[in-house]
Design a protein around this motif. Structure first.
Motif, PDB file in Angstrom:
ATOM      1  N   UNK A 192       0.715  -1.226   0.191  1.00 25.07           N
ATOM      2  CA  UNK A 192       0.088  -0.204   0.083  1.00 25.07           C
ATOM      3  C   UNK A 192       0.790   1.240   0.020  1.00 25.07           C
ATOM      4  N   UNK A 193       2.070   1.374   0.795  1.00 24.50           N
ATOM      5  CA  UNK A 193       2.924   2.435   0.799  1.00 24.50           C
ATOM      6  C   UNK A 193       3.493   2.734  -0.618  1.00 24.50           C
ATOM      7  N   UNK A 199       1.532   6.364  -7.021  1.00 18.84           N
ATOM      8  CA  UNK A 199       0.109   6.838  -7.694  1.00 18.84           C
ATOM      9  C   UNK A 199      -0.529   7.979  -7.057  1.00 18.84           C
ATOM     10  N   UNK A 200      -0.271   8.506  -5.490  1.00 22.86           N
ATOM     11  CA  UNK A 200      -1.099   9.262  -5.061  1.00 22.86           C
ATOM     12  C   UNK A 200      -1.024  10.626  -5.564  1.00 22.86           C
ATOM     13  N   UNK A 201       0.088  11.149  -6.174  1.00 23.10           N
ATOM     14  CA  UNK A 201       0.293  12.326  -6.976  1.00 23.10           C
ATOM     15  C   UNK A 201      -0.408  12.229  -8.242  1.00 23.10           C
ATOM     16  N   UNK A 339      -7.586  11.563  -2.224  1.00 26.80           N
ATOM     17  CA  UNK A 339      -7.281  10.629  -1.252  1.00 26.80           C
ATOM     18  C   UNK A 339      -8.480   9.281  -1.170  1.00 26.80           C
ATOM     19  N   UNK A 340      -9.585   9.759  -1.100  1.00 24.04           N
ATOM     20  CA  UNK A 340     -10.576   8.651  -1.032  1.00 24.04           C
ATOM     21  C   UNK A 340     -10.797   7.879  -2.347  1.00 24.04           C
ATOM     22  N   UNK A 341     -10.626   8.470  -3.624  1.00 27.18           N
ATOM     23  CA  UNK A 341     -10.592   7.625  -4.610  1.00 27.18           C
ATOM     24  C   UNK A 341      -9.462   6.693  -4.845  1.00 27.18           C
ATOM     25  N   UNK A 342      -8.369   7.011  -4.247  1.00 30.98           N
ATOM     26  CA  UNK A 342      -7.009   6.126  -4.313  1.00 30.98           C
ATOM     27  C   UNK A 342      -7.490   5.099  -3.326  1.00 30.98           C
ATOM     28  N   UNK A 343      -7.977   5.069  -2.186  1.00 26.40           N
ATOM     29  CA  UNK A 343      -8.167   4.199  -1.288  1.00 26.40           C
ATOM     30  C   UNK A 343      -9.176   3.483  -1.580  1.00 26.40           C
ATOM     31  N   UNK A 344     -10.229   3.744  -2.327  1.00 28.22           N
ATOM     32  CA  UNK A 344     -11.297   2.858  -2.656  1.00 28.22           C
ATOM     33  C   UNK A 344     -10.704   2.054  -3.906  1.00 28.22           C
ATOM     34  N   UNK A 375     -10.268  -4.785 -14.988  1.00 26.06           N
ATOM     35  CA  UNK A 375     -10.278  -4.041 -13.437  1.00 26.06           C
ATOM     36  C   UNK A 375     -10.019  -2.577 -13.575  1.00 26.06           C
ATOM     37  N   UNK A 376     -10.282  -1.683 -12.574  1.00 29.81           N
ATOM     38  CA  UNK A 376      -9.895  -0.527 -12.624  1.00 29.81           C
ATOM     39  C   UNK A 376      -8.369  -0.369 -12.493  1.00 29.81           C
ATOM     40  N   UNK A 377      -7.937   0.739 -13.136  1.00 28.19           N
ATOM     41  CA  UNK A 377      -6.526   0.940 -13.190  1.00 28.19           C
ATOM     42  C   UNK A 377      -6.484   2.514 -12.571  1.00 28.19           C
ATOM     43  N   UNK A 378      -5.262   2.551 -11.852  1.00 29.81           N
ATOM     44  CA  UNK A 378      -4.793   3.882 -11.616  1.00 29.81           C
ATOM     45  C   UNK A 378      -4.459   4.747 -12.682  1.00 29.81           C
ATOM     46  N   UNK A 379      -4.045   6.241 -12.223  1.00 27.82           N
ATOM     47  CA  UNK A 379      -3.625   6.980 -13.335  1.00 27.82           C
ATOM     48  C   UNK A 379      -2.641   6.638 -14.211  1.00 27.82           C
TER      49      UNK A 379
END
Length: 602
Positions: A192-193, A199-201, A339-344, A375-379
């Motif tokens: 997760x870290x 990805x968080x940025x 933050x919430x979108x990345x967590x979900x 599946x859903x993918x990050x940015x």
């Protein structure tokens, strides 16, 4: 949150056919791998600007041979040897020379932030743990500026002072660069870290673009910012430019009249409100529990009427959602949504993976995404986590620094604005130049804190228990807010951040510190800033903080420290008693740590 809970939370779902776990894992890997340019179907991805671990700056072309005419300052300590020429990407803003610069050639270069030892430092230690679960990130992020505007007279004065000292180039959005620093403390593993580090940025950049976040430096859309060119403000008073200014004003008036004459369109929620509504509905449908009544304070989504189920579909035009949309999008709402979108996304990605601890659930497909292979993918477009389910999580503390002018935020004459988004027990603090005291910008999210205790007991009573050591925990977790931790989401473990904004006056603060709980759990805030004061550079300060925390730590936790230079760095030891306030205590703690009899008392 188990796999069966996720299946039950989805409305109208029939039990899928049983398929082998190996087949499901292979389908997931094939779906996650990029092929043919096909994008994820869960939400429409947008073209986002890439995150850079370097910053772009103007340097004199003869910077390899110092110019005797340039005054001494922080700019002369930039690592010339590590700089490389910068070529603007297609579609990005040109690297315009800063105002009031001396008439000499300038070179636009890239400088890796980690190579700028006099401006930034980072240090990490595994401690006595088997592996290091802490991660961190530093660089520039492509979002509109959020700095507070300053008077034009101060802009001219500042531009004159910073001429030739590494003046920053504009970002691709046309604003001064926004710097991004983050520290992430994983628990149960580093999946997760590492996801947040990579990805968080991107989630923040994507949310800023989707919400339509506007720059705080531009008075009107389409008009160049006078702060980036101080002479443009005075040029409007000249007769030659007054005619153009009148024409622009007339055009704006005509546009306003046309908008008033047009018939009222059907009431429709703005895009930001719609995205917020859809995110909360997805939380309610996928996780449920605490998130059935979850409403972040900075979101514009009101309480849904009793006749409408927010988990089914967005509200139709004309509902009460339209009447309560905000006048403008704020950075707080953008950070909270990211933050919430990345967590979900992380939790959903883990839920669709086989569980090594539950072979029965591993043989059953979890949802339609696993069967259809989309599946859903990050940015970034990469997969999330490893091949099996990760049940741990991570905390996060992120600091964004924006300046109203191209002058770098570390210059003693520069104004800047700092925004902090925080989840968990990682910590961010400033050191005041005048007093030498730390100013904490974050508060640990523990179940025992009054604010978190009220939040949890109001929504999910009975979820907080006290262990044998007298510490309150929620589902065995020490943090009441974190990313991941899928088994504790339903009882209120949220990734909603606390957002803090502070305007930094010239040389008001000496430096910024970001630490994980391996440092803050062992050292006091005053000890941390006093150790940094004794260092010659931020890089040395970060290394000494981690070494001292590792030396005196009782549990040997992972330790991470980031130190960012601010305008008052050269005066860091002048405030109060300097670093003498805790020196005696630090020497005593080091002596106790070196005592061999101490091991028997731990």
């Amino acid at each position: 949150m188990s796999a069966r809970t996720l299946r039950a939370a989805a409305p109208g779902r029939r039990r899928p056919p049983r398929i082998p776990a190996q087949t499901a894992a292979m389908a997931l890997r094939d779906a996650t791998a990029p092929s043919g340019g096909q994008k994820a179907q869960c939400r429409n991805p947008i073209t986002r600007h890439g995150f850079h671990t370097y910053f772009v700056t103007h340097l004199p072309s003869s910077s390899l041979h110092p110019d005797s005419r340039s005054s001494a300052g922080p700019g002369h300590k930039l690592p010339r040897a590590a700089s490389t020429p910068h070529t603007p990407a297609p579609g990005s803003a040109p690297a315009v020379a800063p105002p009031n610069m001396p008439s000499r050639d300038l070179t636009v270069v890239r400088i890796p932030l980690r190579s700028a030892k006099h401006h930034f430092g980072a240090s990490v230690s595994r401690g006595q743990r088997v592996r290091n679960e802490d991660t961190h990130q530093a660089g520039t992020i492509s979002i509109p500026a959020f700095a507070k505007r300053v008077p034009v007279s101060l802009v001219r004065h500042q531009a004159a002072k910073t001429a030739g000292e590494g003046t920053s180039a504009d970002s691709a959005l046309g604003d001064p660069q926004v710097f991004y620093f983050g520290v992430f403390d994983g628990h149960g593993g580093s999946e997760c870290s590492e996801f947040l580090r990579d990805e968080l940025h991107g989630y923040i950049e994507e949310a800023a673009a989707e919400f339509g976040l506007k720059s705080s430096l531009k008075r009107d859309p389409g008009i160049p910012d006078s702060l980036r060119d101080p002479e443009s403000e005075s040029s409007q008073r000249d007769p030659a430019s007054s005619q153009h200014h009148a024409q622009d004003q007339q055009q704006r008036q005509q546009q306003q009249q046309q908008q008033q004459q047009q018939p009222e369109a059907a009431a429709e929620p703005c895009k930001a409100s719609r995205l917020e509504f859809e995110l909360l509905a997805e939380y309610k449908r996928t996780i449920g529990g605490y998130f059935r009544r979850f409403r972040p304070s900075c979101f514009s989504v009101p309480e849904a009427p009793s006749t409408h189920d927010p988990a089914s579909s967005p509200p139709s035009p004309g509902t009460s959602l339209t009447q309560r949309q905000p006048a403008h999008v704020t950075l707080d709402s953008v950070l909270t949504y990211a933050f919430l979108r990345a967590d979900l996304d992380f939790v959903t990605a883990q839920a669709r993976k086989p569980d090594p601890d539950d072979p029965v659930a591993s043989d059953v497909a979890l949802n339609q995404d696993e069967i259809l292979g989309s599946p859903h993918l990050p940015p970034s477009g990469h997969g999330i986590g490893g091949p099996v389910r990760f049940k741990g999580g991570s905390t996060a503390s992120v600091a964004l620094i924006s300046t109203p002018t191209p002058s770098p935020f570390w210059h003693p004459a520069a104004h800047s604005t700092l925004v902090v988004a925080h989840v968990g027990d990682t910590r961010i603090m400033l050191c005041e130049t005048a007093t030498g005291h730390p100013r904490p910008l974050t508060a640990d999210h523990y179940p025992s804190s009054p604010r978190e205790s009220r939040r949890l007991r109001r929504h999910v009573a009975g979820s907080v228990v006290t262990d044998s050591f007298g510490e309150e925990r929620i589902q065995g977790l020490a943090n009441s807010r974190s990313f991941g931790d899928m088994q504790s989401k339903r009882v209120g473990v949220s990734a909603e951040p606390d957002v803090t904004r502070i305007d930094l006056a010239p040389a008001e603060f000496s430096f910024l510190v970001l630490v994980s709980d391996g440092v803050s759990g062992t050292l006091s805030d005053q000890e941390i800033v006093d150790v940094v004061k004794e260092a010659a550079t931020p890089d040395e300060g970060a290394r000494k903080v981690v070494e001292y925390a590792t030396e005196v730590s009782g549990d040997g936790d992972n330790a991470t420290c980031l130190v960012v230079r601010l305008g008052g760095w050269e005066r860091r030891s002048e405030g109060g008693v300097g670093s003498l306030g805790t020196r005696e205590m630090r020497e005593m703690r080091r002596a106790e740590a070196g005592d061999p009899r101490r091991r028997g008392r731990l």
